[in-house]
Design an enzyme around this catalytic site. Structure first.
Site, PDB file in Angstrom:
ATOM      1  N   SER A 179       0.788  -1.224   0.000  1.00  0.00           N
ATOM      2  CA  SER A 179       0.000   0.000   0.000  1.00  0.00           C
ATOM      3  C   SER A 179       0.823   1.279   0.000  1.00  0.00           C
ATOM      4  O   SER A 179       0.327   2.334  -0.368  1.00  0.00           O
ATOM      5  CB  SER A 179      -0.958   0.006   1.190  1.00  0.00           C
ATOM      6  OG  SER A 179      -0.239  -0.122   2.390  1.00  0.00           O
ATOM      7  N   HIS A 207      -5.578  -3.817  -1.575  1.00  0.00           N
ATOM      8  CA  HIS A 207      -5.408  -2.803  -2.626  1.00  0.00           C
ATOM      9  C   HIS A 207      -5.438  -3.409  -4.022  1.00  0.00           C
ATOM     10  O   HIS A 207      -5.109  -2.730  -4.997  1.00  0.00           O
ATOM     11  CB  HIS A 207      -4.088  -2.039  -2.418  1.00  0.00           C
ATOM     12  CG  HIS A 207      -4.156  -1.083  -1.268  1.00  0.00           C
ATOM     13  ND1 HIS A 207      -4.660   0.199  -1.383  1.00  0.00           N
ATOM     14  CD2 HIS A 207      -3.814  -1.243   0.035  1.00  0.00           C
ATOM     15  CE1 HIS A 207      -4.607   0.795  -0.211  1.00  0.00           C
ATOM     16  NE2 HIS A 207      -4.102  -0.055   0.668  1.00  0.00           N
ATOM     17  N   LYS A 238     -11.958   0.038   0.702  1.00  0.00           N
ATOM     18  CA  LYS A 238     -11.146   0.744  -0.296  1.00  0.00           C
ATOM     19  C   LYS A 238     -11.924   0.818  -1.605  1.00  0.00           C
ATOM     20  O   LYS A 238     -12.825   1.636  -1.728  1.00  0.00           O
ATOM     21  CB  LYS A 238      -9.780   0.068  -0.398  1.00  0.00           C
ATOM     22  CG  LYS A 238      -9.081   0.032   0.968  1.00  0.00           C
ATOM     23  CD  LYS A 238      -7.658  -0.361   0.901  1.00  0.00           C
ATOM     24  CE  LYS A 238      -7.074  -0.646   2.261  1.00  0.00           C
ATOM     25  NZ  LYS A 238      -7.106   0.435   3.233  1.00  0.00           N
TER      26      LYS A 238
HETATM   27  N1  PMP Z   1      -4.544  -4.827   4.697  1.00  0.00           N
HETATM   28  C1  PMP Z   1      -3.906  -3.936   3.930  1.00  0.00           C
HETATM   29  C2  PMP Z   1      -2.866  -4.423   2.984  1.00  0.00           C
HETATM   30  C3  PMP Z   1      -4.242  -2.578   3.987  1.00  0.00           C
HETATM   31  O1  PMP Z   1      -3.618  -1.678   3.224  1.00  0.00           O
HETATM   32  C4  PMP Z   1      -5.253  -2.177   4.877  1.00  0.00           C
HETATM   33  C5  PMP Z   1      -5.711  -0.717   4.959  1.00  0.00           C
HETATM   34  N2  PMP Z   1      -4.798   0.173   5.435  1.00  0.00           N
HETATM   35  C6  PMP Z   1      -5.867  -3.129   5.664  1.00  0.00           C
HETATM   36  C7  PMP Z   1      -5.506  -4.450   5.546  1.00  0.00           C
HETATM   37  C8  PMP Z   1      -6.926  -2.740   6.647  1.00  0.00           C
HETATM   38  O2  PMP Z   1      -8.153  -2.601   6.029  1.00  0.00           O
HETATM   39  P1  PMP Z   1      -9.343  -1.864   6.820  1.00  0.00           P
HETATM   40  O3  PMP Z   1      -9.120  -0.409   6.670  1.00  0.00           O
HETATM   41  O4  PMP Z   1     -10.563  -2.390   6.172  1.00  0.00           O
HETATM   42  O5  PMP Z   1      -9.224  -2.303   8.239  1.00  0.00           O
END
Ligand code: PMP
Length: 390
Positions: A179, A207, A238
């Site tokens: 990310s 992502h 997302k």
């Molecule tokens: N896994 C990854 C790779 C992410 O980038 C994110 C978001 N920052 C998450 C999990 C967490 O997702 P959520 O915002 O739905 O908790």
């Protein structure tokens, strides 16, 4: 008072290093432009890749569910909180990801905490990419398994670690798209190693879904590995534009999570309105790949022009566009100047990324028009030149 004295000392240190997070308040819906701290600005920092967060089709689905099912599920899902929308969403996510089944959880973060400890424990070993997301790292810690980090996206490093680290059960876990850099895990090579050494395979597609693969089906589809990964983790927050997380896999594996995953057993699920909105997003994606295509066109346009301005956009192969600055104070200053000029693009520093690798993370969406992107590019040009970073 003195027992908490460390807080003021360490907060001052963060401020000195330019690492203090400045949380701004958004007072309108998410979209290509939004109101932040009372100012209308171009939005270059949301994960709302496809513009679903304020989509009328999703809002209408949420409204209907709200009227029919009320605002809250009333109990944890194993007691009496599993409602028809939860079950329907799990079915449609499985269909979208082309897996047998899925389990819906409270967030992508929670999904990693739910799944990893349900698969491995203290006698086991996890091989984890060194740049994996914090939620994967915490999921590994919670499991009590020995965690061995391998070099980022380096399959030789993974294989070396696997050869020298025995365990009762062994699992490899990776982000699909990273990310902060927007690069992609070599899932095909990881699968080859996993097959060779009989590893359980988990990929976090937070992502990748809505972005990669046929019609946004995600990284597993992108690599032609449908049905081969044991578990795909995902988020609804997302590209799907709502909130929530999930894991997809075989029927037996998903049933196991329903027996063992602690956030599923001990924490209430999301509201019917959230769930219905997510389901509407999945439906839109199943019907058309138009938004996914527009997202990629916009990202290519923005990146190409940022590079032409002299910015380093790192090794991204996805719409995530890191604008590499290096020094955290300079990166924060660039973000501040952009905001003053009507562009909201967040600076990201340690500990989210390594020290000395601070950057502005520009997030491009399908909802941006060419005029929006040109507006952003002009402001990046001016602020970057004034600050001497291009
Ligand atoms: N896994 C990854 C790779 C992410 O980038 C994110 C978001 N920052 C998450 C999990 C967490 O997702 P959520 O915002 O739905 O908790």
């Amino acid at each position: 008072m003195s027992r908490l004295g460390f807080i003021s000392r360490e907060t001052a240190l963060l401020a000195e290093q330019g690492l203090l997070i400045n949380i701004r308040t958004v007072s309108s819906a998410q979209g290509p432009w939004f109101d932040v701290d009372g100012k209308r600005v171009l939005n270059l920092c949301s994960n709302n890749y496809l513009g679903f967060a304020n989509d009328p089709r999703l809002k209408s689905a949420a409204r209907e569910a709200l009227e029919r099912y009320g605002v809250g599920p009333g109990a944890v899902r194993t007691i009496a909180g599993t409602m028809t929308p939860h079950v329907d969403l799990e079915r449609s996510l499985a269909e979208f990801k082309e897996t047998e089944d899925s389990i819906f959880l409270q967030s992508g973060f929670v999904a990693n905490q739910a799944v990893i400890p349900a698969l491995v424990g203290p006698d086991d070993v996890i091989f984890s990419d060194e740049l994996n997301h914090a939620s994967i790292i915490d999921g590994c810690r919670l499991s009590g398994a020995r965690t061995v980090r391998y070099a980022h996206n380096d399959v030789c490093s993974l294989e070396d670690a696997v050869k020298t680290t025995p365990g009762r059960r062994r699992l490899v876990v990776t982000d699909g798209v990273f990310s902060m850099d927007g690069d992609i895990a070599p899932l095909d090579d990881i699968m080859t190693v996993a097959d060779r050494y009989d590893l359980i395979t988990v990929v976090d597609d937070a992502h990748g879904e809505g972005v990669l693969g046929r019609g946004g089906r995600g990284i597993v589809n992108h690599f032609g590995l449908t049905g081969r990964f044991d578990v795909e983790i995902g988020t609804l927050s997302k590209a799907f534009g709502v909130v929530g997380g999930y894991a997809a896999g075989s029927r037996e594996t998903i049933n196991w999570f329903k027996q063992k995953a602690r956030p599923f057993l001990f924490s209430t699920g999301l509201s019917p309105a959230d769930v219905a909105a997510s389901m509407a997003a999945v439906r839109v994606l199943q019907e058309s790949d138009e938004l996914v295509k527009r997202l990629w066109d916009n990202a290519a346009y923005f990146k190409e022009n940022m590079r032409a301005l002299g910015y380093d956009t790192g090794m991204s192969r996805t719409p995530i566009t890191p604008v590499m600055i290096g020094d955290a104070s300079k990166s924060s200053e660039l973000s501040r100047r952009l905001f003053a000029e009507g562009v909201f693009a967040q600076s990201i520093g340690y500990p989210t990324v390594a020290r000395g690798k601070a950057r502005i993370r520009a997030m491009i969406s399908a909802a941006h028009s060419r005029e929006d992107l040109d507006y952003g590019l002009e402001r990046f040009a001016k602020a970057g030149r004034d600050l001497g970073v291009i």
